[in-house]
Enzyme design. Structure first.
Site, PDB file in Angstrom:
ATOM      1  CG  ASP A  43     -18.139  48.440  52.251  1.00 49.36           C
ATOM      2  OD1 ASP A  43     -18.345  48.092  51.075  1.00 49.36           O
ATOM      3  OD2 ASP A  43     -17.008  48.757  52.678  1.00 49.36           O
ATOM      4  CB  THR A 154     -10.379  44.714  55.301  1.00 46.03           C
ATOM      5  OG1 THR A 154     -11.661  44.645  54.676  1.00 46.03           O
ATOM      6  CG2 THR A 154      -9.415  43.763  54.618  1.00 46.03           C
ATOM      7  CE1 TYR A 158      -4.705  45.528  58.840  1.00 42.73           C
ATOM      8  CE2 TYR A 158      -5.741  47.244  57.529  1.00 42.73           C
ATOM      9  CZ  TYR A 158      -4.615  46.550  57.919  1.00 42.73           C
ATOM     10  OH  TYR A 158      -3.390  46.873  57.392  1.00 42.73           O
TER      11      TYR A 158
END
Length: 253
Positions: A43, A154, A158
């Site tokens: 990511d 997220t 999160y």
């Protein structure tokens, strides 16, 4: 019609090996001439690729050669052209951060996931929060606070007990990190067009740093954050595994 693909990869050995195999099989096109950019990594590398190619028209299709890979598709060498032809597109806008440091310098940065403020010393940070010119919180005593996009909801948001936001919801999450006063304040949901300003109270004694997708600014005096609709990041996902589905699925694990 032949799909022109630009392959980019992180420095991880698994990503570099995958790039070599894919280039051998499908060839390689310069990024500014490609129909699609295939990013190989995790990511973090996907965020780096999106920032680095935001001026190009080609969408980005990621294949996971990292750890989490929330923004990535599963890796496979054999069926890439079919997967690209069937891929679904998600369009996201980054956040724009403007910050002034205690020495008077101005700093600008873009963040696809979130902009966060974090204490940079042993004492908790004290922040004043203003939304669209209206003072909303006189003093937040905390380890930090952040503003997250749906795509980034997220991630750090999160982990800090912030809400997961559906893609296309036109909402931002304002989330506290380890709030001490008000003790139970967990943050707020804001319209996507909201203009958020954090002022650091007593920055000399309680220093604060700001982070926009790993671009760090130390000793901030104030930070302003808002969505940047003029920049559109186009991500491609395999059918049934797009951002909307991933965000929904994440809430039931």
């Amino acid at each position: 019609m032949t799909t022109r693909i630009a392959f980019v990869a992180s420095d991880a050995p698994s990503a570099q090996t995958a790039r070599g195999a894919l280039v051998t099989r499908y060839g390689n096109t310069p990024e500014d001439e490609a129909d699609v950019i295939v990013a190989l990594g995790g990511d973090g590398f996907m965020l780096q690729t999106l920032h680095g190619t935001q001026h190009l028209p080609a969408p980005v299709y990621g294949m996971n050669r990292g750890t989490v890979g929330f923004l990535m598709n599963e890796y496979s060498e054999t069926d890439l052209l079919d997967r690209l032809a069937a891929a679904e597109e998600a369009v996201i806008n980054p956040l724009k951060m403007k910050a002034q440091t205690v020495d008077g310098m101005m700093h600008d940065a873009l963040a696809i996931n979130e902009v966060s403020l974090l204490r940079a010393g042993p004492q908790a940070a004290k922040l004043k929060i203003t939304i669209d010119g209206h003072l909303r919180l006189e003093e937040l005593v905390c380890d930090g606070a952040l503003v997250a996009t749906p795509a980034g909801s997220t991630a750090y948001n999160y982990s800090a007990h912030g809400p997961i936001l559906p893609i296309g919801s036109d909402v931002l999450a304002l989330t506290a990190v380890a709030a001490f006063r008000p003790r139970r304040w967990r943050g707020a949901l804001l319209p996507k067009k909201a203009h958020v300003r954090f002022d650091v109270i007593n920055p000399g004694r309680r220093p604060v740093m700001a982070d926009a997708d790993s671009i760090w600014v130390e000793n901030v005096l104030w930070v302003e954050i808002q969505s940047e609709p003029s920049i559109q990041h186009r991500l491609l996902f395999d059918p049934g595994h797009g951002l909307e589905e991933r965000l929904l699925r994440e809430q039931f694990v």
